[in-house]
Design a protein around this motif. Structure first.
Motif, PDB file in Angstrom:
ATOM      1  N   PHE A 140      48.042  58.764  44.825  1.00  0.00           N
ATOM      2  CA  PHE A 140      48.210  57.560  45.651  1.00  0.00           C
ATOM      3  C   PHE A 140      47.748  57.780  47.083  1.00  0.00           C
ATOM      4  CE2 PHE A 140      51.515  56.447  42.383  1.00  0.00           C
ATOM      5  CZ  PHE A 140      50.809  55.370  41.869  1.00  0.00           C
ATOM      6  N   ARG A 200      44.200  57.357  47.600  1.00  0.00           N
ATOM      7  CA  ARG A 200      43.745  55.964  47.511  1.00  0.00           C
ATOM      8  C   ARG A 200      44.361  55.093  48.591  1.00  0.00           C
ATOM      9  NH1 ARG A 200      43.234  58.345  42.995  1.00  0.00           N
ATOM     10  NH2 ARG A 200      41.740  57.731  41.400  1.00  0.00           N
ATOM     11  N   ASN A 251      48.676  48.146  49.576  1.00  0.00           N
ATOM     12  CA  ASN A 251      48.947  49.045  48.462  1.00  0.00           C
ATOM     13  C   ASN A 251      50.065  50.024  48.814  1.00  0.00           C
ATOM     14  OD1 ASN A 251      46.930  47.823  47.002  1.00  0.00           O
ATOM     15  ND2 ASN A 251      45.392  49.366  47.513  1.00  0.00           N
ATOM     16  N   TYR A 261      53.591  52.492  47.083  1.00  0.00           N
ATOM     17  CA  TYR A 261      54.270  52.980  45.886  1.00  0.00           C
ATOM     18  C   TYR A 261      55.632  53.522  46.260  1.00  0.00           C
ATOM     19  CZ  TYR A 261      53.022  57.845  47.171  1.00  0.00           C
ATOM     20  OH  TYR A 261      52.888  59.057  47.799  1.00  0.00           O
ATOM     21  N   MET A 305      50.475  46.478  44.243  1.00  0.00           N
ATOM     22  CA  MET A 305      49.202  46.217  44.921  1.00  0.00           C
ATOM     23  C   MET A 305      49.010  44.738  45.200  1.00  0.00           C
ATOM     24  SD  MET A 305      46.968  48.617  42.440  1.00  0.00           S
ATOM     25  CE  MET A 305      48.007  48.133  41.084  1.00  0.00           C
ATOM     26  N   CYS A 324      45.643  41.955  43.666  1.00  0.00           N
ATOM     27  CA  CYS A 324      45.339  42.682  42.430  1.00  0.00           C
ATOM     28  C   CYS A 324      45.846  41.885  41.230  1.00  0.00           C
ATOM     29  CB  CYS A 324      46.018  44.056  42.466  1.00  0.00           C
ATOM     30  SG  CYS A 324      45.674  45.093  41.030  1.00  0.00           S
ATOM     31  N   ASP A 356      45.641  46.354  37.523  1.00  0.00           N
ATOM     32  CA  ASP A 356      46.890  47.079  37.300  1.00  0.00           C
ATOM     33  C   ASP A 356      46.727  48.087  36.162  1.00  0.00           C
ATOM     34  OD1 ASP A 356      49.553  47.458  38.090  1.00  0.00           O
ATOM     35  OD2 ASP A 356      50.303  46.191  36.466  1.00  0.00           O
ATOM     36  N   ASP A 380      43.885  49.261  34.962  1.00  0.00           N
ATOM     37  CA  ASP A 380      42.894  50.275  35.339  1.00  0.00           C
ATOM     38  C   ASP A 380      43.539  51.376  36.171  1.00  0.00           C
ATOM     39  OD1 ASP A 380      40.996  48.833  34.006  1.00  0.00           O
ATOM     40  OD2 ASP A 380      40.100  47.933  35.797  1.00  0.00           O
ATOM     41  N   LEU A 381      44.405  50.949  37.108  1.00  0.00           N
ATOM     42  CA  LEU A 381      45.069  51.936  37.952  1.00  0.00           C
ATOM     43  C   LEU A 381      45.992  52.820  37.106  1.00  0.00           C
ATOM     44  CD1 LEU A 381      45.538  52.611  41.147  1.00  0.00           C
ATOM     45  CD2 LEU A 381      47.821  51.754  40.604  1.00  0.00           C
ATOM     46  N   PHE A 391      45.637  56.752  36.699  1.00  0.00           N
ATOM     47  CA  PHE A 391      46.818  57.479  37.172  1.00  0.00           C
ATOM     48  C   PHE A 391      47.263  58.533  36.154  1.00  0.00           C
ATOM     49  CE2 PHE A 391      51.577  57.258  37.124  1.00  0.00           C
ATOM     50  CZ  PHE A 391      51.838  57.843  38.349  1.00  0.00           C
TER      51      PHE A 391
END
Length: 462
Positions: A148, A151, A221, A223, A250, A253, A258, A260-261, A265
């Motif tokens: 994270f 990114r 973004n 977390y 995010m 988005c 979601d 794809d991340l 991940f």
RNA sequence: UGCCAGAUAGCUCAAUGGCGGAGCUGGCGGCUGUUAACCGCAAGGUUGUGGGUUCGAGUCCCACUCUGGCAGCCA
């Protein structure tokens, strides 16, 4: 200066003087000298130490150097003349810090059952298996932050004490300052939380998601990575009362972004842990679950399967397998259905999307068909649901109606609704059960064995 | 919370309703650049708790406690 055994095993050169500190794993006494295996937690492997009779107090020390004793040893590294290790330490001085009486020390020079080791939770970290588990757990946590941070996601610290029983999910632990022998009650004999510490009933959080959404509408973004709590009386190998969750959120988005991340991940974490803990992962593959390395390879190198809930139902209806629970559009997928999809049909992580609106939470975005929501679950072989996520409902009027439809009061969610009232954006996120990830990674069968101090019904001793 | 299985030596497990055993650990001795060493010897028990059936219960019955697996809830 003392050195870590992991470093010496990898880089130590013969004829250099070093000192180590650690705990005795085993002792092998020979006529002319003695071998000690020392472990300091830095690696799965032990460092073999050679003690010769010239060592001061040799005979007296030998009796005390039993499994579990703590020592500091200095000496000279030497290339090992025997097979089994590259180098060994020839001791010149040995300081015994603490003895471990072999008559009463519970850890023996043999394999123990996980059930027994759970009864000695304060000592089990000294075993090979738990050493490997907690090193891998640490590597997972570090990989998550790295993923994270690389990114530009902001790590936000969401509260552990919360007033919102958000999602209506599961039983919650109440946090109170009341003297439980004298709980204030009103005329109706109900507990009067207005006199409690927070002036209203408060709980241990079951999710940081709502707060993460708050922060995502300012930082784009974000977390969370922290503990969460469920008071459910769940007695299974994959539930805890206290567990750690990772929840990215995010702004700007949608569900595809979601997913794809989430896929990137999981791939990143597996790749990083394999690189960082190869010996530990090899150990799990040999001793715990011989599919662990193949699974990791599968995750890293294959695309996850993606199917809609509607497609999944059709596939389950076509399956020759007999299920205990019915398969029908509108009913939630049961464990056996999830396992069939991930383990037997696709044989890899499977993302199921677009669930019926009736079986999912109010905050998930309603699709144009008004029958499904933009939700996704990632199903892992053996573990089941490892990630649950969704695109969130960003339309104020739709969200208010969903709250009402679920029998909840919009007033309780006034600040959550404000996010849609002021500068609303499409946004999405997911939640990952951290212990389930570690379980999946290591092949450990019981979730209580991948957290140092498990909390579960009737389990709080250590 | 439900269903199923289990609880016997420090650990892992045997024992037809009829004298409670083995392997490992730990102890002692021997032997060997050993690798969860190996060989030998001795030791180790209120059979989870409380009732019941029986001439006799580790074994059968009931309750409770705890453990595990599966399921529900979920991450």
């Amino acid at each position: 200066m003392t050195e870590k055994i992991a470093h010496l095993l990898r880089h130590g050169q013969p004829d250099t003087n070093v000192a180590i500190q650690g705990w005795v794993r085993t002792k092998r006494e020979l006529k002319e000298f003695t071998f000690l295996e020392i472990n300091d937690g830095s690696a799965l492997a032990n460092l073999q130490v050679v003690l010769e009779p010239s060592l001061p107090d040799y005979k007296d020390l030998l009796k005390k150097l039993n499994t579990g004793a703590s020592v500091e040893i200095s000496g000279t590294l030497a290339a090992s003349p025997a097979k089994g290790q590259r180098i060994e330490l020839k001791a010149t001085t040995l300081q015994l810090y603490g003895e471990a009486d072999p008559e009463t020390y519970p850890l023996q020079k043999k394999r123990h059952s996980m059930e027994f080791l759970r009864e000695i939770g304060h000592l089990r970290a000294r075993t090979n298996t738990f050493g490997a588990v907690f090193r891998v757990r640490n590597a997972c946590a570090a990989a998550i932050h790295q993923f994270f941070q690389d990114r530009d996601f902001l790590w936000v610290h969401t509260p552990i004490i919360s007033a919102s029983d958000c999602e209506g999910a599961g039983e919650m632990f109440t946090v109170t300052g009341f003297n439980l022998n004298k709980i204030p009650r009103n005329e109706a004999q109900e507990i009067d939380y207005s006199q409690d510490f927070f002036g209203r009933q408060a709980y241990l959080t079951v999710s940081g998601q709502l707060e993460a959404e708050v922060m995502a509408t300012a930082f784009s973004n974000v977390y969370t990575f922290g503990p969460t709590f469920r008071a459910e009386n769940s007695n299974t190998s994959r539930h805890l009362a206290e567990f750690w969750m990772v929840e990215p959120e995010m702004a700007f988005c949608d569900l595809v972004g979601d997913m794809d991340l989430a896929e990137a991940f999981l791939k990143h974490i597996f790749k990083t842990v394999l690189e960082r803990c190869p010996e530990d992962m090899e150990f799990f593959n040999q001793r715990i679950d011989n599919s662990v390395l193949a699974t990791a390879d599968n995750i890293i190198n294959n695309q996850f399967e993606r199917v809609t809930y509607t497609e999944a139902i059709a596939l389950l209806e076509k399956a020759k397998k007999k299920f205990e629970y019915p398969v029908k559009w509108g009913l939630d997928l049961q464990s056996e259905h999830e396992r069939y999809l991930a383990e037997e049909l696709f044989k890899k992580p499977t993302i199921v999307t677009d669930y019926p609106v009736e079986i999912k939470a109010f905050y998930m975005r309603l699709s144009d068909d008004e029958k499904t929501v933009r939700a996704m679950d990632i199903l892992a072989p053996k573990i089941g649901e490892i990630i649950g996520g969704s695109q969130r409902e960003e339309r104020l009027d739709v969200l208010e109606q969903r709250i009402i439809n679920q029998g909840l009061n919009p007033k309780d969610y006034w600040w959550y609704l404000d996010l849609r009232r002021f500068g609303t954006v499409p946004h999405a996120g997911f939640g990952l059960g951290f212990e389930r990830l570690v379980q999946f990674m290591t092949g450990m069968g019981n979730i209580r064995d991948v957290i140092p101090f498990p909390r579960a019904p009737l389990t709080v001793e250590f």
